[in-house]
Design a protein around this motif. Structure first.
Motif, PDB file in Angstrom:
ATOM      1  N   PHE A   1       7.383  50.040  43.490  1.00 39.67           N
ATOM      2  CA  PHE A   1       6.780  50.625  44.687  1.00 39.67           C
ATOM      3  C   PHE A   1       6.579  49.562  45.768  1.00 39.67           C
ATOM      4  CE2 PHE A   1       5.484  54.385  42.169  1.00 39.67           C
ATOM      5  CZ  PHE A   1       5.749  55.375  43.113  1.00 39.67           C
ATOM      6  N   PHE A   2       6.055  48.399  45.369  1.00 45.13           N
ATOM      7  CA  PHE A   2       5.775  47.366  46.372  1.00 45.13           C
ATOM      8  C   PHE A   2       7.066  46.796  46.962  1.00 45.13           C
ATOM      9  CE2 PHE A   2       4.428  43.005  47.641  1.00 45.13           C
ATOM     10  CZ  PHE A   2       3.590  43.412  48.667  1.00 45.13           C
TER      11      PHE A   2
ATOM     12  N   SER B   1       9.809  48.404  47.366  1.00 46.98           N
ATOM     13  CA  SER B   1      10.302  49.415  48.294  1.00 46.98           C
ATOM     14  C   SER B   1       9.514  49.385  49.599  1.00 46.98           C
ATOM     15  CB  SER B   1      10.215  50.799  47.652  1.00 46.98           C
ATOM     16  OG  SER B   1      10.900  51.747  48.431  1.00 46.98           O
ATOM     17  N   MET B   2       8.212  49.150  49.515  1.00 39.98           N
ATOM     18  CA  MET B   2       7.395  49.032  50.726  1.00 39.98           C
ATOM     19  C   MET B   2       7.839  47.832  51.560  1.00 39.98           C
ATOM     20  SD  MET B   2       3.669  49.842  49.048  1.00 39.98           S
ATOM     21  CE  MET B   2       2.753  49.392  50.512  1.00 39.98           C
TER      22      MET B   2
ATOM     23  N   ILE C   1      10.968  48.767  53.479  1.00 39.76           N
ATOM     24  CA  ILE C   1      10.756  49.625  54.645  1.00 39.76           C
ATOM     25  C   ILE C   1      10.144  48.843  55.789  1.00 39.76           C
ATOM     26  CG2 ILE C   1       9.486  51.629  55.517  1.00 39.76           C
ATOM     27  CD1 ILE C   1       9.618  52.755  52.662  1.00 39.76           C
ATOM     28  N   SER C   2       9.150  48.012  55.480  1.00 42.98           N
ATOM     29  CA  SER C   2       8.397  47.353  56.543  1.00 42.98           C
ATOM     30  C   SER C   2       9.108  46.133  57.087  1.00 42.98           C
ATOM     31  CB  SER C   2       7.013  46.938  56.020  1.00 42.98           C
ATOM     32  OG  SER C   2       7.152  45.994  54.969  1.00 42.98           O
TER      33      SER C   2
END
Length: 421
Positions: A393-394, A396-397, A400-401
């Motif tokens: 999850f991290f 992937s974050m 995106i950012s």
């Protein structure tokens, strides 16, 4: 601005930008960072100007002053240097400001304490005109005069840091912290050097290696300085700052290698001791307590690997590592969904294993728990699965950012048609 092109006997030779300074063309700028160097700044400026004249170079001397109060500015200006005041303190801050203000396409930097001989400037320019992007001075291939360098710098600090830098970044430089070096304006702009302190020297070499800049070295002489005051350099503090900086730029060595070794050792110990105690030498027996450490090593190694993955993605996204081809390929294959599936499978396996052990324990009337090894084994996979899920999850974050490559988030530059919509 007029432009002339160097000889084309090599296809990659640098285009030499000639700019006008006070009505005269300039092709090389000598940049000197300065902070209270009244004893020696005049000598440095005079040597550089004399070198220009003797080599028939059109040059300028730019003194990047970091707040001198001893008359250094007045001395430099009187001798013909252009002084650039730099409010932000630091070796790197002064150099970056001086380089930005310089107007030549070729830039030679050196210290203001007369430890480097600016009569060597034409040799640096000659190498740059042959096609080098970066020309490093090498004090160890040249000569170090008596008293010019402390013994612990000469035999421990500089060789050690240079060896680590070459190991981490494959720069192939023999003296990575030499303060006299030349480079083209074009390659420096591509480097995007950010350090404000002494780390500038290391970052410069690291960025040159990452860019694949054509680098050469020339032997030079290091002379005993004429500063007449204690040095700004603090051996252990600044040596640690260089080492820290190199480690931060090398997540493979800082995170992935130790994390991988630790996890591999932990998995081996855990699986090896799962059937029962192991006698390794006479009365030396590895048992349950060692297996506990194996589980701890596995989880600790997995955590370090996860942090290393975050660091790799961050490094690429922030352009610390501009050629992370293998990272891009890996992250295109190891998608967010794949991470969830792997983590979920390990979590489920661990959960089912723990549930089975609990069922057996309940069937025995909740008496003494005899299957401690099984509990450790299945709990390890349960916790490992949870780590992978949340790490996915991290990551992937971050994708995106930060606008980098994370699975489906392949953020190659959009074409103009897309950006116009």
């Amino acid at each position: 601005m007029e432009t002339k092109r160097a000889s084309t006997h090599e296809a990659h030779l640098t285009t030499e930008m000639i700019t006008s300074v006070a009505g005269r063309p300039v092709d090389v700028s000598v940049v000197i960072p300065c902070l209270n160097e009244a004893n020696s700044i005049g000598i440095c400026v005079e040597k550089a100007l004399k070198a220009f004249k003797e080599a028939e170079l059109r040059g300028e001397v730019v003194v990047a002053d970091n707040g001198s109060t001893d008359g250094s500015v007045e001395i430099a200006q009187k001798l013909g240097a252009r002084v650039i005041p730099v409010e932000q303190r630091g070796y790197g801050s002064a150099l970056k400001a001086g380089i930005r203000a310089a107007r030549g396409a070729f830039i030679i930097m050196g210290d203001a304490d007369d430890s480097y001989d600016f009569a060597e400037v034409p040799r640096f320019v000659a190498e740059l005109r042959k096609g080098s992007d970066v020309v490093m001075g090498n004090r160890f291939a040249g000569e170090i005069k008596p008293g010019a360098m402390p013994w612990h710098h000469k035999y421990i600090g500089n060789p050690g840091l240079t060896a680590l830098l070459n190991l981490f970044f494959h720069s192939g430089i023999g003296d990575s912290h030499c303060g006299m070096r030349g480079f083209t304006r074009e390659v420096f702009e591509r480097m995007d050097v950010r350090s404000n302190g002494m780390e500038f020297a290391s970052e410069f070499v690291i960025k040159a290696a990452q860019l694949g800049a054509k680098t050469s070295e020339i032997p030079i002489t290091l002379w005993k300085d004429k500063r007449g005051r204690p040095p700004h350099l603090r051996s252990f503090r600044d040596g640690w700052r260089h080492l820290r900086f190199m480690l931060l730029y090398a997540p493979n060595w800082l995170f992935l290698l130790p994390g991988g070794l630790l996890m591999a050792a932990g998995l081996f110990l855990t699986c090896w001791l799962l059937p029962g105690p192991r006698n390794i030498y006479r009365s030396v027996v590895l048992d349950l307590h060692t297996m506990i450490f194996g589980v701890i090593f596995t989880l600790m190694g997995a955590q370090i690997l996860a942090i290393g993955s975050f660091a790799k993605v961050f490094s690429y996204a922030e352009r610390f590592d501009r050629h992370a081809v293998s990272l891009r390929r890996l992250l295109k294959r190891v998608t967010f969904e794949l991470g969830l599936l792997l983590g979920g499978a390990l979590f489920l396996a661990g959960l089912l294993g723990c549930a089975y052990v609990t069922w057996q324990w309940a069937a025995s009337g909740f008496g003494p728990l005899q299957q401690v090894r099984a509990v450790l084994f299945w709990s390890m996979w349960l916790f490992l699965g949870m780590q992978i899920i949340f790490s996915s999850f991290f990551l992937s974050m971050l994708g995106i950012s930060r606008g980098t490559y994370i699975g489906d988030y392949d953020l190659a530059p959009r074409d103009s048609r897309t950006s116009d919509k």
